[in-house]
Design an enzyme around this catalytic site. Sequence first.
Site, PDB file in Angstrom:
ATOM      1  CG  HIS A  24      -1.587  -1.154   1.643  1.00  0.00           C
ATOM      2  ND1 HIS A  24      -2.960  -1.265   1.500  1.00  0.00           N
ATOM      3  CD2 HIS A  24      -1.184  -2.341   2.177  1.00  0.00           C
ATOM      4  CE1 HIS A  24      -3.360  -2.448   1.933  1.00  0.00           C
ATOM      5  NE2 HIS A  24      -2.291  -3.124   2.343  1.00  0.00           N
ATOM      6  CE1 TYR A  25      -2.247   5.911  -2.021  1.00  0.00           C
ATOM      7  CE2 TYR A  25      -0.773   6.058  -3.896  1.00  0.00           C
ATOM      8  CZ  TYR A  25      -2.018   6.256  -3.331  1.00  0.00           C
ATOM      9  OH  TYR A  25      -3.047   6.785  -4.083  1.00  0.00           O
ATOM     10  CD  GLU A  89      -0.829   1.534   4.577  1.00  0.00           C
ATOM     11  OE1 GLU A  89      -0.410   2.366   3.743  1.00  0.00           O
ATOM     12  OE2 GLU A  89      -2.022   1.188   4.666  1.00  0.00           O
ATOM     13  CG  HIS A 131      -5.026  -1.553  -1.081  1.00  0.00           C
ATOM     14  ND1 HIS A 131      -5.299  -0.465  -0.286  1.00  0.00           N
ATOM     15  CD2 HIS A 131      -5.998  -2.460  -0.804  1.00  0.00           C
ATOM     16  CE1 HIS A 131      -6.379  -0.703   0.433  1.00  0.00           C
ATOM     17  NE2 HIS A 131      -6.820  -1.910   0.130  1.00  0.00           N
ATOM     18  CG  ASP A 141      -3.110   1.869  -2.061  1.00  0.00           C
ATOM     19  OD1 ASP A 141      -4.260   1.638  -2.486  1.00  0.00           O
ATOM     20  OD2 ASP A 141      -2.700   1.436  -0.966  1.00  0.00           O
TER      21      ASP A 141
END
Length: 245
Positions: A24-25, A89, A131, A141
């Site tokens: 993810h970001y 993340e 994601h 993302d």
Amino acid sequence: MKKILSPNFDERPAGTRINCLVLHYTDMETAAAAINHLKNPEAKVSAHYVVDEDGSIIQMVDEQYRAWHAGKSSWRGKEKLNDFSIGIEIVNPGHRCGYRPFPEVQMRRLAELSAAIIKRHEIPARNVVAHSDIAPERKKDPGELFDWQFLAENGVGLWHQVKYHWERLLLKPGDFGGEVWKMQKALKNYGYKIPLTQQFDEETKLTVMAFQRHFLPFNRDNTREITGLWTALEQEIIEDLLRHL
């Protein structure tokens, strides 16, 4: 590695085997804001790890537990990826807050962390996903600036061997018929959740866009947009990926 533990986790279903890694970001202006959000019990979201832009790594949930990062999701016919995945993340402002390239040091540290996770859990390369791959109708993302090729060259995930070339349009939204079905079937065979409707509808377009963000990251120099169109280039890439599974 620093630990900042989040209360937002629970037990995985009994007998669950971890076999997926989701990237993810953070989609927030700063790393501190993202970490505060991920440890806020009211937010009800979390991830196992956060990788900052300077390469530092924070663990927020132990891998044995289920972090709440994927939401409504599907990959290779399985729903609820939180149950059997590790979530990372990656600090980046995202499309909402000033999307920008991911620093080299961040990518190197992410590759190291991901490779270790993959080795621990014997995660197949095909199951290293964005994601946006597992929820294309909701998420973008980590996006088109993310260097999936670099990760694959460092043993994390899959990449194709197709040489970029002029893109001859094959299919577009609104098209219907057997060729659309073949495209949908190929994307489904790779892992995407996509109904075989023969209709190039909005759901199909969003899935194509997710595929483009992962495997055609041209936007680093603004020479290509994420269009949702299916060209000869996308067709060659999906065929190459499926051939090497």
